[in-house]
Design a protein around this motif. Structure first.
Motif, short mmCIF file in Angstrom:
data_model
loop_
_atom_site.label_atom_id
_atom_site.label_comp_id
_atom_site.label_asym_id
_atom_site.label_seq_id
_atom_site.Cartn_x
_atom_site.Cartn_y
_atom_site.Cartn_z
N PRO A 154 30.61 -28.28 -22.89
CA PRO A 154 30.90 -28.28 -21.45
C PRO A 154 31.02 -26.88 -20.86
N GLU A 155 31.24 -25.83 -21.68
CA GLU A 155 31.40 -24.51 -21.13
C GLU A 155 30.04 -23.95 -20.70
N PRO A 156 29.90 -23.52 -19.46
CA PRO A 156 28.62 -22.93 -19.04
C PRO A 156 28.43 -21.54 -19.63
N PHE A 157 27.21 -21.03 -19.51
CA PHE A 157 26.93 -19.67 -19.96
C PHE A 157 27.71 -18.66 -19.13
N GLU A 158 28.09 -17.55 -19.77
CA GLU A 158 28.82 -16.48 -19.10
C GLU A 158 28.03 -15.18 -19.23
N GLU A 159 28.56 -14.12 -18.60
CA GLU A 159 27.88 -12.82 -18.66
C GLU A 159 27.75 -12.32 -20.09
N ASP A 160 28.76 -12.58 -20.93
CA ASP A 160 28.67 -12.15 -22.33
C ASP A 160 27.50 -12.85 -23.03
N LEU A 174 10.19 -13.85 -14.36
CA LEU A 174 8.86 -13.36 -14.67
C LEU A 174 8.41 -12.29 -13.69
N SER A 175 8.74 -12.47 -12.42
CA SER A 175 8.27 -11.54 -11.40
C SER A 175 9.09 -10.26 -11.34
N THR A 176 10.39 -10.36 -11.60
CA THR A 176 11.26 -9.17 -11.50
C THR A 176 11.46 -8.47 -12.83
N GLY A 177 11.27 -9.17 -13.93
CA GLY A 177 11.55 -8.59 -15.24
C GLY A 177 13.03 -8.46 -15.52
N LEU A 178 13.86 -9.21 -14.77
CA LEU A 178 15.31 -9.15 -14.93
C LEU A 178 15.83 -10.52 -15.38
N PRO A 179 16.92 -10.54 -16.14
CA PRO A 179 17.46 -11.84 -16.59
C PRO A 179 18.05 -12.60 -15.42
N VAL A 180 18.06 -13.94 -15.56
CA VAL A 180 18.59 -14.84 -14.54
C VAL A 180 19.62 -15.74 -15.21
N LEU A 181 20.80 -15.83 -14.60
CA LEU A 181 21.89 -16.68 -15.11
C LEU A 181 22.19 -17.76 -14.08
N GLU A 182 22.08 -19.02 -14.49
CA GLU A 182 22.44 -20.17 -13.65
C GLU A 182 23.53 -20.94 -14.38
N PRO A 183 24.82 -20.62 -14.08
CA PRO A 183 25.90 -21.31 -14.81
C PRO A 183 25.84 -22.83 -14.69
N SER A 184 25.31 -23.32 -13.54
CA SER A 184 25.21 -24.77 -13.36
C SER A 184 23.94 -25.05 -12.58
N ILE A 185 23.04 -25.84 -13.15
CA ILE A 185 21.77 -26.14 -12.51
C ILE A 185 21.49 -27.61 -12.67
N ASP A 186 21.02 -28.25 -11.59
CA ASP A 186 20.68 -29.66 -11.60
C ASP A 186 19.32 -29.83 -12.27
N VAL A 187 19.32 -30.42 -13.46
CA VAL A 187 18.07 -30.55 -14.20
C VAL A 187 17.08 -31.43 -13.47
N SER A 188 17.57 -32.46 -12.74
CA SER A 188 16.64 -33.35 -12.05
C SER A 188 15.85 -32.60 -10.99
N GLU A 189 16.51 -31.71 -10.22
CA GLU A 189 15.80 -30.93 -9.22
C GLU A 189 14.83 -29.94 -9.88
N ASN A 190 15.29 -29.29 -10.97
CA ASN A 190 14.44 -28.33 -11.65
C ASN A 190 13.21 -29.01 -12.25
N ALA A 191 13.41 -30.22 -12.82
CA ALA A 191 12.30 -30.93 -13.43
C ALA A 191 11.27 -31.33 -12.38
N ARG A 192 11.74 -31.77 -11.21
CA ARG A 192 10.79 -32.14 -10.16
C ARG A 192 10.02 -30.92 -9.68
N ALA A 193 10.70 -29.77 -9.60
CA ALA A 193 10.01 -28.55 -9.18
C ALA A 193 8.93 -28.14 -10.17
N LEU A 194 9.14 -28.48 -11.44
CA LEU A 194 8.16 -28.12 -12.47
C LEU A 194 7.14 -29.22 -12.70
N GLY A 195 7.19 -30.26 -11.89
CA GLY A 195 6.16 -31.29 -11.97
C GLY A 195 6.42 -32.37 -12.99
N HIS A 196 7.68 -32.55 -13.43
CA HIS A 196 7.97 -33.59 -14.42
C HIS A 196 8.13 -34.96 -13.78
#
Length: 819
Positions: free
Chosen positions: A404-410, A348-370
């Motif tokens: 199981p395959e994470p997102f790639e640049e394509d 949102l701040s940079t206006g650029l796409p962000v790719l996280e091939p592997s992200i821990d949902v539990s940490e992300n959820a806690r950061a978002l207040g879940h």
């Protein structure tokens, strides 16, 4: 060695096989004592010419003696030998022969040598053919499988073994479909069977190939197959060559997705519809879950902030195929400000796409207040901006968890292109959303935002506003906790649309909550609501006298009270459609209830009816917009509602979504409220009930029974206070109940509930006792020891109830049950 060598023969044969090789026997002195007819054919010497003579003298050129003697010495040392030696023919030519020699012992001192020989060029040809075949089955990157006429595997190479995760030995005797998921196995078997029956080869045919051991892993293969026949034309089986083309297939699918998205996204000038079209286009072909968040100003139809994507965002659309991911996502319509450092905030701040091939949902959820979620749940995430005219409108979040395959640049490039096309449509549509958003905001503020979690029911609800910018209606629903672990379920519909209907709906909701706190029966609640609607209609007539406008003069309502101990549900309705009941076995039917007049007519009675609902029954409450839809035939709508709710047991959320999708394929013409409640029951060990005689010993017995039951529940710390409460309530009932029996009931669930019932209709009242009064302090004591207390009346008398909080555990948690 002379003559040309063909690299691959049509049908390689063993040159040392019987009938193709020459056989020679030598005695221990090297004399020829055996000579086959094939030997005469290959070198020209007849048996009479060589028998009894030294083999070296007859068959070896003098120039080759040293080489032959060296081979002979090795043969003696090893008692066997394999190699190539030059042999002299009868015409004097030198030919290379591959020799296999083996020592044969006939007696202790009688030893002979058995030699098998074949022309060296045939041996080399055979070795090349064997090497090629060995390469196909051991080193070829292209999969190779040979099947018999029943399509059982005779042999597979290592490439196919790697694809299937089995060894060639494990695969032998099985059908190749045994290792695939059922749907893909049928496709493969049908293709091979057609080749086997017709003889027509299969060439580069792409097929899905998901392994049964990994059904979630997507894979596509290109298959070529041909029928195998012997020299006489007899069918022996079929051979297929398999190449993994998953990457190529995905590239084509991405191109098709872009083409389809261009045609399906942006079909209307509506921000929400465009966002929903975007998530539908991306799920599940690109991601398992997609959400669209727009800057709050954009969602209201205002201009985006020029300095970048600063400010809160509103969840505009979301679609997911996994309940686990849905639990961790904000609901549609939620306004959020993502914390700094999260992928969403960075995009949102940079206006650029962000790719996280592997992200821990539990940490992300806690950061978002879940709050806390199970740790170690890993997903792949892409966040791409929605930009139009150089301004950031919001962003799209794409999650992948099923594959199981994470997102790639394509994938990121594809998602960015999808977002860019959707952003243009969103920018065109946002100017038309302001009035519609204002109407929706008013509706949602008047409806319950969160329904309470209750031990008696599991609920799911849907609210669908009517189409159009002015489609503010008066439909509402509620779930209200009552005393004794009971729960009230309410659905209502105010006549008409507009601000007046919405305001009336809000006042009726407030009145229902107030009446519910009085523990009135459903028919009494509707009677009070009927009086209120009459007063509101009179007030509105005065407000709009002499001015044009819409006059709200009535409403419908259905009020139900469910008791998880007795499993009885008391229901009354005022001109409202009857509920649908789904049994635990999946049978759905419309409940037979007295209709009752709509609210606002005045003077007409309402009648309650009791339903007995087994555990895991589903009670469906709804407004008429659900069953009438575009057709006024309510009977047909009720039949369709029963049909979509019937069937195997499923979560109420899934059932509610199925009802909406089946009954409301498009935005309805009238508001729709839907409330589904799956009934639960309290475990027998959580409820204790005793009937006590109305005699002086009743309080003492009640205290003893209470203490024993609390000990059984492990609530000894609450014994003293609860004994005082029970003693006071039973004493009052004994004194004023007029001699009828008393009932004491303890309920152990989210709180400790104590109930004392008698046949008297008089209610106890809390008052301040003077210092000279002998009594009047009992209820004051009860009020001090409990979290809540009250009285509810029935046709047979009354019940005085109390609720106590459980004492905290040593770690600070509530000492009550988890439910």
């Amino acid at each position: 060695m002379t003559g040309p060598v063909t690299l691959i023969s049509e049908s390689p044969e063993d040159p040392y096989s019987h009938g193709r090789a020459a056989s020679v026997v030598l005695d221990r002195h090297g004399l020829v004592i055996g000579w086959s007819e094939r030997a005469r054919t290959l070198v020209g010497w007849s048996a009479e010419e060589v028998l009894g003579r030294p083999a070296v003298e007859v068959l070896v050129d003098p120039d080759d003696h040293a080489e032959v003697f060296e081979a002979t010495a090795a043969c003696v040392r090893q008692r066997g030998w394999f190699g190539t030696v030059p042999v002299r023919t009868r015409e004097g030519r030198r030919l290379g022969f591959g020799i296999r020699a083996r020592q044969v012992i006939r007696a202790e001192r009688l030893r002979e040598w058995y030699l098998v020989a074949a022309p060296a060029e045939e041996v080399v040809q055979w070795e090349i053919d064997r090497s090629v075949m060995d390469g196909l089955f051991r080193r070829s990157p292209i999969g190779l499988a040979v099947h018999d006429t029943d399509l059982n595997i005779l042999r597979i190479n290592r490439a196919i073994a790697r694809i299937g995760g089995v060894t060639p030995e494990e695969a032998r005797g099985h059908r190749i479909g045994d290792f695939l998921v059922e749907a893909d196995a049928r496709i493969v078997d049908a293709g091979l069977r057609k080749v086997l029956e017709t003889g027509d080869p299969m060439i580069f045919t792409e097929q899905p190939c998901r392994m049964a051991t990994m059904p979630g892993k997507e894979r596509f293969v290109s298959v070529s197959a041909f029928r195998v026949e012997d020299a006489s034309g007899r069918v022996l089986g079929v051979t297929d060559l398999v190449e993994d083309v998953t990457d190529r297939h995905r590239a084509r699918r991405r191109l098709a997705l872009l083409t389809e998205t261009g045609a399906s996204v942006g079909t209307t000038l509506d921000v929400e519809t465009t966002a929903q079209e975007l998530v539908r286009a991306a799920v599940p072909d690109l991601a398992d879950c997609v959400s669209v968040d727009l800057l709050e100003s954009v969602s209201r139809g205002e201009e985006p902030v020029a300095e970048g994507g600063a400010g809160p965002v509103r969840r505009t659309a979301c679609l997911t195929v996994t309940a686990e991911t849905e639990r961790l996502l904000f609901r549609v319509g939620t306004v959020n400000s993502f914390p700094e450092g999260t992928p969403q905030a960075r995009c949102l701040s940079t206006g650029l796409p962000v790719l996280e091939p592997s992200i821990d949902v539990s940490e992300n959820a806690r950061a978002l207040g879940h709050g806390e979620v199970p740790p170690g749940v890993m997903h792949s995430l892409m966040v791409v901006p929605l930009k139009a005219r150089g301004l950031v409108l919001g962003f799209v979040s794409l999650w992948r968890s099923q594959l199981p395959e994470p997102f790639e640049e394509d994938d990121l490039t594809l998602a960015s292109e999808l977002a860019a096309r959707a952003a243009l449509s969103l920018d065109n549509a946002r100017r038309f959303t302001q009035q519609h958003r204002a109407a929706l905001a008013l509706q949602r503020r008047l409806l319950p935002r969160e329904l309470p979690v209750h031990p008696a029911v599991v609920v799911a609800h849907r609210y669908m506003p009517a189409g159009g910018a002015t489609g503010v209606g008066g439909d509402w629903f509620d779930v209200i906790p009552l005393s004794g672990a009971r729960v009230a379920l309410v659905v209502g519909d105010v006549v008409g649309h507009g601000i007046n209907a919405a305001a009336t709906m809000g006042r009726l909701r407030t009145a229902v909550h107030t009446l519910a706190d009085l523990d009135l029966d459903p028919d009494e609640v509707l009677s009070h609501l009927d009086d209120l609607v009459n007063r509101l209609a009179g007030e509105q007539e005065q407000d709009i006298e002499g001015a044009p406008g819409e006059q709200v003069v009535g409403a419908t309502c259905l009020y139900a009270v469910y008791d998880p101990v007795s499993r009885r549900c008391s229901v009354a309705r005022a001109g409202h459609p009857p509920p649908v009941v789904v049994t635990p076995e999946g049978e759905a039917a419309v409940a037979e209830l007295p209709a009752g007049p709509p609210l606002g007519l005045g003077g007409l009675p309402f009648e309650s009816a009791e339903l007995t609902l087994p555990e895991n029954s589903v009670l469906a409450l709804y407004t008429n917009g659900l069953v009438e839809g575009a057709s006024p035939d309510m009977e047909a709508g009720l039949a369709e509602l029963c049909a979509v709710m019937a069937g195997a047991r499923r979560p109420v959320e899934e059932m509610a979504q199925a009802v909406v999708e089946r009954m409301l394929p498009a935005r309805p013409n009238d508001d729709v409220a839907l409330l589904l409640a799956r009934t639960l029951t309290l475990a027998p060990e959580s409820v204790a009930t005793w009937e006590l005689p109305a005699e002086p010993t009743a309080p003492a017995r009640a205290r003893r029974l209470t203490a024993d039951q609390l000990t059984a529940w492990g609530l000894e710390a609450m014994t003293f206070a609860t004994e005082l409460i029970v003693s006071e309530l039973v004493t009052n009932a004994y004194r004023y109940a007029g001699g009828g029996p008393l009932t004491l009931r303890l309920i152990h669930h989210q709180r400790l509930i104590c109930e004392v019932s008698d046949t008297s209709s008089t209610s106890p009242h809390l008052r301040r006792a003077r210092s000279t009064d002998e009594g009047g302090r009992g209820l004051l004591l009860v009020a001090q020891l409990t979290a809540r207390w009250g009285t509810r009346h029935s046709r047979d008398g009354k019940t005085v109830w109390t609720e106590q909080n459980f004492p905290p555990l040593p770690g600070g948690a509530d000492g009550g049950p988890a439910g």
